[in-house]
Design an enzyme around this catalytic site. Structure first.
Site, PDB file in Angstrom:
ATOM      1  N   HIS A 130       0.819  -1.210   0.000  1.00  0.00           N
ATOM      2  CA  HIS A 130       0.000   0.000   0.000  1.00  0.00           C
ATOM      3  C   HIS A 130       0.854   1.262   0.000  1.00  0.00           C
ATOM      4  CE1 HIS A 130      -3.552   2.483   1.003  1.00  0.00           C
ATOM      5  NE2 HIS A 130      -2.702   3.161   1.752  1.00  0.00           N
ATOM      6  N   HIS A 155     -10.175   2.019  -0.078  1.00  0.00           N
ATOM      7  CA  HIS A 155     -10.288   1.527   1.298  1.00  0.00           C
ATOM      8  C   HIS A 155     -11.072   0.218   1.237  1.00  0.00           C
ATOM      9  CE1 HIS A 155      -9.991   3.046   5.651  1.00  0.00           C
ATOM     10  NE2 HIS A 155      -8.801   3.125   5.095  1.00  0.00           N
TER      11      HIS A 155
END
EC number: 6.3.5.3
Length: 757
Positions: A57, A108
């Site tokens: 990420h 998300h």
């Protein structure tokens, strides 16, 4: 492991200590490299920092070798439009009159499956702080969403929670939600996609960047207190990795948001910016303080010393590793000149925002973190923030791809009679993917603050930036993942083309691109082939259109077991209107006799279409051909038509083809129309083909000649398709069917309420 404080001195003297690097997401060779960088084993706190900052990420370790292609294909002319680009918190473009606009979309996904409400809510909060960190006032949000089958039990768990989280956070912030998508597909079962976009505006001179410069400048942490929520969130770690010996209950890796705290934080930041009290600023999102401190130091001209025990906490007994890794929301980190600290603190006190000086910029080249006088971190900051692993993952075209592309819709039975066509229209427009999303969007406040000009179900969201001049921006996000699955390169360009077209259809000039690239596991060569092809398709497409990619996000490991999601590179396009009063609405008006004109050309292109999905559950063949030169020409005509008052309404053609566009146009406008199909082409193809580069426009009778001459002069194909007929209260498609508006409304609007109410 020794439960005593693991200091740098202790780490240097105990090289034999076993550390849980694998549990923290680090590979063996990555851990070995950390030891080489430091010349010793890392402390617990250092290991925590590297593990989160070297995660997929944060470090883009599997994607950066491909993402550099964006820079290689960006020309100087394209760069001239950007004030900030890839590598910053968000992209920034100059839109004229001294105004700059910043926008970005991020994912998300995994947190929203684990805890739908908080996962989605904190996704909104995080992207809003990215925009705020650039010095801008957040203006609006949008949310591209993907879920499993609409009638699946788990979708009934996830979707309402996600929608409520987006609404609960965004509405409390007072930010209108002006766009996005809701798409259902079996591949997203167990792995929904929750992407969040925010757009903000500032004066050009108010741009702020994330860097810690100026020896002696102070580091101030302000906003919410730091807790145990969200620890390890970016690497999907269990929070007890750092707290096995504390006796505390294991907490989820999903952050917990407080929109009211964020609203006050926004206003506090904007006053700090206005009073010129900030040298550099960084929001605390993924990886928390590990990210904020290392990135600020790495982008500055010196080092940094952080006194970690000064950080305000909301949980007892937190360890340095936990404090550094916590992803508690609503926090910012600022670099402030010593002479401005008192004024900075006074502004925070005015807004009742907790603010604490936690360190300062040093003249060295190290990030040093102390805990009650003991050094627990001593690292070169760039090795944490920017020098993570770089993987050249193997990628290869899947062996099954030829078979997928050979499996075209040519074998499928097509409707031929009027009754069959009528039935197909109603089945497509009432299917979950094509049905109205009002059940979702009605939960969002789309018009708060009074600057929303267009919002869902319009082609793109439009927000006013300057109330004096009327200058504003349009934003759209799009991706037909079915097309990307069939051909990742062309499918991604089709996503770009549709988003570009949607912005132009509102009358705005497209100027910049952001993206959120959602894919399966990068360890799968087939997934990496999809990713590489998608990146090249997007970069090459932007180069041809002449608009830059200003930033974005990569989300990997979106799969359940060995089954990856359909590749979903969401493309967001920003457009500029010099006066939002000339925006083009989506629904036709009530002026009888206005001419409906179809711009572009229709071909027999049904592979991957809504018709193939709804009536035959089929996915195979090749997506429609994309012609970006034609898309640019179409956009030029739409913008010129808007500027000259030649177009009263417009709606692009995409999923569901002309049939879907006609239904939405009459229902949004609450006005009937009579349509005549071309005698020279199969009615089925005309109604359901998803050929790109097409828009249906309504033109006042007095402007029909001027508009068609404009199209002809520029070489844009057009065909008169029908007329507006408000008296009929029906959509009449000659030789096919007459659809009363009430019947269409029932078909289009009742699907999602029946599933989720």
């Amino acid at each position: 492991m020794d439960t005593a404080l693991d200091t740098v001195d202790h780490a240097a003297s105990t090289p034999e200590v076993t550390q849980p690097y694998a549990e923290l997401g680090l590979a063996e060779d990555e851990y070995a490299r950390i030891r080489d960088i430091l010349g010793r084993r890392p402390t617990d706190a250092e290991l925590a920092m590297y593990s989160v900052m070297w995660s997929e990420h944060c470090s883009y370790k599997s994607s950066k070798v491909h993402l550099k292609y964006f820079g290689e294909t960006t020309t100087e002319q394209m760069r001239s439009k950007m004030l900030a680009g890839i590598g910053e918190n968000a992209g920034v473009v100059d839109i004229g009159d001294g105004w700059a606009v910043t926008f970005k979309v991020e994912s998300h996904n995994h947190p929203s499956y684990v805890e739908p409400y908080q996962g989605a809510a904190t996704g909104v909060g995080g992207i809003v702080r990215d925009i705020l960190a650039m010095g801008a006032r957040p203006l609006a949000v949008a949310d591209p969403l993907r879920f499993g089958p609409a009638d699946a039990p788990d979708t009934r768990r996830v979707l309402p929670g996600v929608v409520a989280g987006i609404a609960g956070y965004g509405n409390c912030l007072g930010l209108p939600n002006i766009g996005g998508e809701v798409v259902f597909d079996a591949s997203y079962a167990g792995n929904p996609l929750v992407n969040a976009l925010c757009v903000g505006a500032m004066r050009v001179e108010d741009l702020h960047l994330a860097h810690a410069s100026g020896t002696g400048n102070k580091i101030i942490l302000f906003g919410a207190r730091t807790g145990l929520d969200g620890i390890g969130g970016v690497s999907v770690l269990a929070s007890d990795s750092f707290s096995a010996d504390t006796g505390r209950k294991k907490l989820p890796s999903v952050q917990v948001g407080d929109p009211f705290t964020e609203k006050v934080l926004i206003e506090c930041c904007l006053e700090l910016f206005a009073r010129k009290l900030v040298v550099g600023i960084q929001d605390l999102g993924g990886a928390g303080l590990s990210c904020a401190t290392s990135e600020l130091a790495a982008a500055g001209d010196g080092g940094m010393h952080v006194v970690l025990d000064r950080v305000p906490l909301r949980a007892e007994g937190m360890t340095p590793a936990e404090v550094l890794s916590s992803e508690s929301q609503e926090r910012m980190c600022a670099v402030v000149a010593p002479s401005d600290v008192d004024a900075f603190m006074a502004v925070c006190e005015k807004w009742d925002v907790t603010a604490t000086e936690i360190g300062e910029v040093t003249d060295g080249d190290r990030l040093v973190v102390t805990w009650h006088g003991e050094t627990v971190v001593d690292v070169p900051p760039r090795t944490v923030a920017h020098q993570g692993p770089v993987y050249h993952r193997p990628y290869a075209r899947p062996a099954a791809q030829d078979g997928v592309q050979a499996d075209t819709t040519a074998k499928l039975p097509r409707p031929k009679t009027a009754d069959e066509l009528r039935d197909a229209v109603l089945r497509v427009v009432s299917s979950p993917n094509q049905a109205s999303k009002e059940w979702v969007t009605s939960q969002y406040d789309r018009y708060v603050r009074g600057n929303t000009v267009l919002a869902q179900p319009a082609n793109s969201g439009v927000i006013r930036v300057d109330e004096n001049t009327g200058r504003g921006v349009a934003v759209s996000t799009d991706c037909n993942s079915r097309f990307v699955y069939l051909d990742p390169y062309a499918g991604t360009q089709l996503a770009l083309a549709e988003s570009y077209r949607n912005v132009a259809t509102s009358g705005a000039t497209p100027v910049a691109v952001t993206n959120c690239l959602n894919f399966g596991a990068p360890t799968d060569p087939g997934v990496m082939w999809q990713f590489e092809r998608a990146v090249h398709g997007l970069a090459d497409g932007c180069a041809e259109l002449g608009i830059p990619v200003t930033g974005g996000n990569v989300s990997f490991f979106n799969q359940t077991g060995d089954t990856a999601i359909l590749p979903t590179p969401v493309v967001g396009v920003l457009g500029v209107l010099d006066d939002v009063r000339r925006r083009i609405p989506t629904g036709i008006g009530a002026e009888a006799g206005e001419t409906l004109i179809l711009l572009g050309e229709t071909h027999d292109e049904l592979d991957g279409s809504a018709w193939a999905e709804v009536l035959h559950s089929h996915l195979g063949g090749l997506p429609p051909k994309v012609d970006l030169a034609r898309e640019k020409l179409l956009a030029d005509v739409l913008v010129a038509g808007s500027r000259d008052g030649l177009i009263s309404a417009a709606h692009d053609l995409s999923g569901g083809g002309l049939a879907q566009t006609l239904v939405e146009t009459v229902l949004i406008g609450q006005c009937g129309a009579r349509v005549v199909l071309d005698d020279g082409q199969d009615p089925f193809v005309q109604l359901f083909s998803e050929s790109a580069g097409r828009v249906l426009v309504a033109v006042p009778r007095t402007e029909e000649l001027r508009f068609t001459e404009l199209c002809s002069a520029r070489g844009l194909p057009w065909r008169k398709t029908g007329v507006v007929d408000p008296e009929s209260q029906a959509l009449e498609i000659q030789d096919v069917a007459t659809f009363p508006l009430d019947d269409l409304r029932t078909a289009w609007e009742s699907t999602l309420p029946a599933l989720f109410d």
